[in-house]
Design a protein around this motif. Structure first.
Motif, PDB file in Angstrom:
ATOM      1  N   THR A  68      -4.187  -1.769   5.929  1.00  0.00           N
ATOM      2  CA  THR A  68      -5.399  -1.515   5.172  1.00  0.00           C
ATOM      3  C   THR A  68      -5.065  -1.411   3.688  1.00  0.00           C
ATOM      4  OG1 THR A  68      -5.231   0.899   5.317  1.00  0.00           O
ATOM      5  CG2 THR A  68      -6.379  -0.224   7.099  1.00  0.00           C
ATOM      6  N   GLY A  69      -6.023  -1.767   2.874  1.00  0.00           N
ATOM      7  CA  GLY A  69      -5.866  -1.678   1.428  1.00  0.00           C
ATOM      8  C   GLY A  69      -7.242  -1.678   0.794  1.00  0.00           C
ATOM      9  N   GLY A  70      -7.303  -1.351  -0.474  1.00  0.00           N
ATOM     10  CA  GLY A  70      -8.589  -1.157  -1.112  1.00  0.00           C
ATOM     11  C   GLY A  70      -9.489  -2.375  -1.141  1.00  0.00           C
ATOM     12  N   THR A  71      -8.943  -3.533  -1.518  1.00  0.00           N
ATOM     13  CA  THR A  71      -9.784  -4.708  -1.748  1.00  0.00           C
ATOM     14  C   THR A  71      -9.603  -5.769  -0.674  1.00  0.00           C
ATOM     15  OG1 THR A  71      -8.142  -5.888  -3.104  1.00  0.00           O
ATOM     16  CG2 THR A  71      -9.577  -4.299  -4.231  1.00  0.00           C
ATOM     17  N   ALA A  72     -10.662  -6.545  -0.451  1.00  0.00           N
ATOM     18  CA  ALA A  72     -10.608  -7.620   0.538  1.00  0.00           C
ATOM     19  C   ALA A  72      -9.639  -8.705   0.112  1.00  0.00           C
ATOM     20  CB  ALA A  72     -12.011  -8.198   0.744  1.00  0.00           C
ATOM     21  N   ILE A  73      -9.604  -9.039  -1.165  1.00  0.00           N
ATOM     22  CA  ILE A  73      -8.729 -10.119  -1.627  1.00  0.00           C
ATOM     23  C   ILE A  73      -7.269  -9.759  -1.432  1.00  0.00           C
ATOM     24  CG2 ILE A  73      -8.699  -9.309  -4.036  1.00  0.00           C
ATOM     25  CD1 ILE A  73      -8.645 -12.980  -2.787  1.00  0.00           C
ATOM     26  N   ARG A  74      -6.932  -8.459  -1.592  1.00  0.00           N
ATOM     27  CA  ARG A  74      -5.548  -8.041  -1.385  1.00  0.00           C
ATOM     28  C   ARG A  74      -5.149  -8.206   0.080  1.00  0.00           C
ATOM     29  NH1 ARG A  74      -5.006  -2.281  -3.138  1.00  0.00           N
ATOM     30  NH2 ARG A  74      -5.527  -3.185  -5.166  1.00  0.00           N
ATOM     31  N   MET A  75      -6.069  -7.882   0.981  1.00  0.00           N
ATOM     32  CA  MET A  75      -5.781  -8.032   2.404  1.00  0.00           C
ATOM     33  C   MET A  75      -5.713  -9.500   2.811  1.00  0.00           C
ATOM     34  SD  MET A  75      -5.276  -5.010   3.616  1.00  0.00           S
ATOM     35  CE  MET A  75      -4.336  -4.912   2.070  1.00  0.00           C
ATOM     36  N   VAL A 144       0.715   0.443  14.977  1.00  0.00           N
ATOM     37  CA  VAL A 144       1.184   1.111  13.766  1.00  0.00           C
ATOM     38  C   VAL A 144       0.249   0.707  12.641  1.00  0.00           C
ATOM     39  CG1 VAL A 144       3.122   1.496  12.193  1.00  0.00           C
ATOM     40  CG2 VAL A 144       3.560   0.937  14.594  1.00  0.00           C
ATOM     41  N   ILE A 145      -0.206   1.671  11.867  1.00  0.00           N
ATOM     42  CA  ILE A 145      -1.157   1.367  10.799  1.00  0.00           C
ATOM     43  C   ILE A 145      -0.580   1.761   9.443  1.00  0.00           C
ATOM     44  CG2 ILE A 145      -2.361   3.582  11.128  1.00  0.00           C
ATOM     45  CD1 ILE A 145      -4.968   2.098  10.322  1.00  0.00           C
ATOM     46  N   PHE A 146      -0.810   0.915   8.448  1.00  0.00           N
ATOM     47  CA  PHE A 146      -0.307   1.144   7.101  1.00  0.00           C
ATOM     48  C   PHE A 146      -1.445   1.115   6.093  1.00  0.00           C
ATOM     49  CE2 PHE A 146       3.222  -0.974   9.328  1.00  0.00           C
ATOM     50  CZ  PHE A 146       4.246  -0.070   9.099  1.00  0.00           C
ATOM     51  N   ARG A 147      -1.293   1.914   5.042  1.00  0.00           N
ATOM     52  CA  ARG A 147      -2.107   1.734   3.851  1.00  0.00           C
ATOM     53  C   ARG A 147      -1.209   1.137   2.789  1.00  0.00           C
ATOM     54  NH1 ARG A 147      -4.770   2.386  -0.682  1.00  0.00           N
ATOM     55  NH2 ARG A 147      -3.824   3.876  -2.103  1.00  0.00           N
ATOM     56  N   ILE A 148      -1.613  -0.025   2.264  1.00  0.00           N
ATOM     57  CA  ILE A 148      -0.882  -0.717   1.211  1.00  0.00           C
ATOM     58  C   ILE A 148      -1.760  -0.697  -0.027  1.00  0.00           C
ATOM     59  CG2 ILE A 148       0.301  -2.851   0.557  1.00  0.00           C
ATOM     60  CD1 ILE A 148       0.173  -3.678   3.517  1.00  0.00           C
ATOM     61  N   GLY A 149      -1.276  -0.138  -1.128  1.00  0.00           N
ATOM     62  CA  GLY A 149      -2.169  -0.045  -2.268  1.00  0.00           C
ATOM     63  C   GLY A 149      -1.495   0.142  -3.597  1.00  0.00           C
ATOM     64  N   THR A 150      -2.293   0.576  -4.560  1.00  0.00           N
ATOM     65  CA  THR A 150      -1.829   0.867  -5.910  1.00  0.00           C
ATOM     66  C   THR A 150      -2.060   2.346  -6.195  1.00  0.00           C
ATOM     67  OG1 THR A 150      -3.982   0.293  -6.854  1.00  0.00           O
ATOM     68  CG2 THR A 150      -2.334  -1.469  -6.716  1.00  0.00           C
ATOM     69  N   CYS A 151      -1.401   2.835  -7.221  1.00  0.00           N
ATOM     70  CA  CYS A 151      -1.499   4.261  -7.531  1.00  0.00           C
ATOM     71  C   CYS A 151      -1.104   4.490  -8.979  1.00  0.00           C
ATOM     72  CB  CYS A 151      -0.601   5.080  -6.592  1.00  0.00           C
ATOM     73  SG  CYS A 151       1.161   4.674  -6.759  1.00  0.00           S
ATOM     74  N   GLY A 152      -1.267   5.720  -9.420  1.00  0.00           N
ATOM     75  CA  GLY A 152      -0.763   6.137 -10.722  1.00  0.00           C
ATOM     76  C   GLY A 152       0.501   6.944 -10.515  1.00  0.00           C
ATOM     77  N   GLY A 153       1.531   6.654 -11.286  1.00  0.00           N
ATOM     78  CA  GLY A 153       2.791   7.361 -11.130  1.00  0.00           C
ATOM     79  C   GLY A 153       2.795   8.691 -11.876  1.00  0.00           C
ATOM     80  N   VAL A 154       3.602   9.612 -11.410  1.00  0.00           N
ATOM     81  CA  VAL A 154       3.790  10.902 -12.071  1.00  0.00           C
ATOM     82  C   VAL A 154       5.269  11.005 -12.443  1.00  0.00           C
ATOM     83  CG1 VAL A 154       3.603  13.412 -11.870  1.00  0.00           C
ATOM     84  CG2 VAL A 154       1.915  11.940 -10.742  1.00  0.00           C
ATOM     85  N   GLY A 155       5.586  10.572 -13.659  1.00  0.00           N
ATOM     86  CA  GLY A 155       6.963  10.621 -14.129  1.00  0.00           C
ATOM     87  C   GLY A 155       7.862   9.544 -13.557  1.00  0.00           C
ATOM     88  N   ILE A 156       7.290   8.431 -13.108  1.00  0.00           N
ATOM     89  CA  ILE A 156       8.093   7.324 -12.591  1.00  0.00           C
ATOM     90  C   ILE A 156       7.768   6.046 -13.363  1.00  0.00           C
ATOM     91  CG2 ILE A 156       8.252   8.349 -10.297  1.00  0.00           C
ATOM     92  CD1 ILE A 156       6.123   6.414  -9.317  1.00  0.00           C
ATOM     93  N   ALA A 270      -5.465  11.126  15.516  1.00  0.00           N
ATOM     94  CA  ALA A 270      -5.634  10.094  16.534  1.00  0.00           C
ATOM     95  C   ALA A 270      -4.337   9.797  17.281  1.00  0.00           C
ATOM     96  CB  ALA A 270      -6.160   8.806  15.887  1.00  0.00           C
ATOM     97  N   GLY A 271      -3.221  10.393  16.825  1.00  0.00           N
ATOM     98  CA  GLY A 271      -1.940  10.150  17.479  1.00  0.00           C
ATOM     99  C   GLY A 271      -1.403   8.763  17.236  1.00  0.00           C
ATOM    100  N   ILE A 272      -1.697   8.195  16.052  1.00  0.00           N
ATOM    101  CA  ILE A 272      -1.272   6.836  15.727  1.00  0.00           C
ATOM    102  C   ILE A 272      -0.231   6.879  14.619  1.00  0.00           C
ATOM    103  CG2 ILE A 272      -2.030   4.591  14.842  1.00  0.00           C
ATOM    104  CD1 ILE A 272      -4.802   5.237  16.043  1.00  0.00           C
ATOM    105  N   LYS A 273       0.894   6.192  14.815  1.00  0.00           N
ATOM    106  CA  LYS A 273       1.947   6.143  13.805  1.00  0.00           C
ATOM    107  C   LYS A 273       1.419   5.453  12.552  1.00  0.00           C
ATOM    108  CE  LYS A 273       6.199   5.360  15.035  1.00  0.00           C
ATOM    109  NZ  LYS A 273       7.475   4.716  15.458  1.00  0.00           N
ATOM    110  N   ALA A 274       1.656   6.088  11.394  1.00  0.00           N
ATOM    111  CA  ALA A 274       1.057   5.569  10.162  1.00  0.00           C
ATOM    112  C   ALA A 274       1.989   5.766   8.978  1.00  0.00           C
ATOM    113  CB  ALA A 274      -0.270   6.274   9.890  1.00  0.00           C
ATOM    114  N   GLY A 275       1.857   4.873   7.996  1.00  0.00           N
ATOM    115  CA  GLY A 275       2.649   4.971   6.777  1.00  0.00           C
ATOM    116  C   GLY A 275       1.848   4.516   5.577  1.00  0.00           C
TER     117      GLY A 275
END
Length: 316
Positions: A68-75, A144-156, A270-275
């Motif tokens: 999963t990810g925020g935008t349809a085009i990214r997926m 197995v379910i993943f969230r793939i996305g973007t974020c703001g860094g904190v000191g990185i 839900a008892g589903i492995k996620a990252g």
């Protein structure tokens, strides 16, 4: 029924969570809602898929990995990029299937399903509810379910990939708060630690970027909720912002986004492995506006996708 009443009457479920929400037996997804058994037809409204109209087992029964990810085009880009590798690995030419509703877009190739979740917890929460029911009706085993996305860094450094080991809220609490029938329920924002280690082990020495593990802070707002200074409203100073970011950093938070606590809590329930694997678009200590070019940002977005693709290909 006594167990259900007990769960609804507690405010903090962290001490008894595993007793009721343990891993799924036989690899099949279990839904914790007895009311679903009384439905003669379940229509997943936001996905525009229904149990009377679609053969979920035939359509999705072979799925092992959900991204999963925020935008349809990214997926869509993710599915297009992994298709050749999957076809090569499975030694057959795979066809890409897609389905779009007014809210979400789904793309499937072989055992991989990708769906956009929109932005923020409410949109993600709706999708996960319907995805979990889809998994159940499709009789998926050990997904197995993943969230793939973007974020703001904190000191990185911008461009760094972050593998989340724990989600925290704006007050650095490690749980997701859900209000049900006027009561606040605290659900632990727990992610699979073994999966975190596996993802980190997939980092290549020649990757042109850093990949780190750390806590992720989830906020319900893109602007003031993140301590930004560039929204339509701002009731704090630059010094206030810096103090807050320093407090986050001291607590082990390395990035900020808008979905992690709900994603972690609901998949755990839900008892589903996620990252969760995201790329930092900027360092919030150094500003709130993204200064990199569109071309660079698109390249950065591929970085977490590469790591998740490595995981999928290895586990096939």
């Amino acid at each position: 029924m006594s167990n259900v009443r007990k769960i609804l009457n507690v405010v903090d479920l962290s001490q008894i969570f595993d007793q009721y929400f343990n891993s799924n037996e036989n690899g099949l997804v279990r839904l914790r809602n007895p009311n679903l058994k009384s439905l003669d037809h379940d229509f997943l409204y936001h996905l525009e898929l229904g149990t009377n109209d679609h053969d979920f087992v035939k359509m999705f029964g072979d799925v092992k990995f959900i991204c999963t990810g925020g935008t349809a085009i990214r997926m869509k880009n993710f599915i297009n990029s992994i298709e050749p590798e999957l076809s090569k690995k499975l030694k057959t030419k795979l066809e890409i299937w897609q389905h779009s509703s007014s809210r979400y877009s789904m793309y499937k190739v072989g055992p991989v399903l990708a769906v956009n979740h929109g932005i923020g917890v409410p949109s993600l929460q709706i999708l996960l509810n319907e995805l979990f029911k889809l998994m159940y009706y499709a009789k998926m085993k050990n997904p197995v379910i993943f969230r793939i996305g973007t974020c703001g860094g904190v000191g990185i450094t911008p461009g760094t990939v972050v593998i989340t080991n724990e989600g925290v809220d704006e007050e650095i609490n490690p749980y997701f708060v859900q209000v049900v029938l006027g009561k606040k329920i605290h659900l632990p924002a727990t992610l699979d630690r073994q999966l975190v280690r596996e993802l980190k082990a997939l980092v290549n020495s020649d990757d042109p970027y850093d990949t780190i593990i750390g806590k992720t802070m989830c906020t319900s707002d893109f602007y003031e909720g993140q301590g930004r200074l560039d929204g339509a409203f701002c009731k704090h100073t630059i010094a206030d912002k810096m103090d807050y970011l320093a407090k986050l950093q001291e607590a082990g938070v390395v990035n900020i986004e808008m979905e992690c606590t709900a994603f972690a809590a609901l998949t755990y329930q839900a008892g589903i492995k996620a990252g969760i694997c995201c790329v930092a678009m900027l360092d919030r200590f150094k500003g709130d506006q993204i200064r990199t070019s569109n071309e660079v940002r698109k390249q950065w977005e591929l970085r977490p996708q590469d790591i998740i693709s490595r995981y999928i290909l290895r586990h096939l």
